[in-house]
Design a protein around this motif. Structure first.
Motif, PDB file in Angstrom:
ATOM      1  N   ALA A  50     -65.773  87.054  -3.532  1.00 23.35           N
ATOM      2  CA  ALA A  50     -67.047  87.317  -2.850  1.00 23.35           C
ATOM      3  C   ALA A  50     -66.934  88.227  -1.628  1.00 23.35           C
ATOM      4  N   VAL A  68     -69.492  84.043  -7.394  1.00 24.28           N
ATOM      5  CA  VAL A  68     -70.196  82.838  -6.941  1.00 24.28           C
ATOM      6  C   VAL A  68     -70.453  81.894  -8.111  1.00 24.28           C
ATOM      7  N   ALA A  88     -69.056  80.106  -2.929  1.00 21.94           N
ATOM      8  CA  ALA A  88     -68.413  81.421  -2.949  1.00 21.94           C
ATOM      9  C   ALA A  88     -67.002  81.296  -3.507  1.00 21.94           C
ATOM     10  N   LEU A 122     -74.464  85.774   2.084  1.00 23.50           N
ATOM     11  CA  LEU A 122     -75.112  85.004   1.018  1.00 23.50           C
ATOM     12  C   LEU A 122     -76.460  84.454   1.469  1.00 23.50           C
TER      13      LEU A 122
END
Length: 123
Positions: free
Chosen positions: A98, A29, A94, A67
């Motif tokens: 991820a 990220v 992202a 997230l």
């Protein structure tokens, strides 16, 4: 789902954070943080950018949900110390890695990136 007062929704807000905010990246990220002085109690808002590089629509939506959950958990648990008397806007972008990460690894990356971005923004 984040409550409405904690969501970045306008394109202008995303642009402001990406242009003027402090940035820190990890392998999964990139976190951008913009601090705005305010007279109220500390407030925060968060937005997410997940491009097609991450995967198809199902994978992108799953990544955003993960997230979103992690950001809410980090802030509500007090693991991140938000600066007093500042409004904090976060944008989490992202990267391709991820979706493959386990929960704890993604949380560690997000926490690390957010802490470093906040530290840069405060200085």
């Amino acid at each position: 789902m984040l409550p409405r007062e904690h969501r970045l929704t306008r394109p202008q807000d995303f642009s402001a954070v990406m242009r003027r905010g402090s940035r820190a990246g990890t392998s999964s990220v990139v976190v951008s943080v913009l601090l705005t002085p305010t007279q109220q109690i500390s407030a925060w808002r968060c937005g997410f950018i997940v491009s097609k590089v991450v995967g198809n629509a199902v994978i992108r939506h799953r990544t955003v949900r993960r997230l979103r959950h992690l950001v809410a958990e980090l802030i509500s648990s007090g693991e991140l110390e938000l600066p007093q008397r500042h409004s904090v806007d976060l944008v989490v972008r992202a990267l391709a890695e991820a979706p493959q990460l386990e929960h704890q690894d993604l949380k560690a990356d997000l926490t690390s990136g957010t802490r470093r971005a906040l530290k840069k923004a405060v200085q």
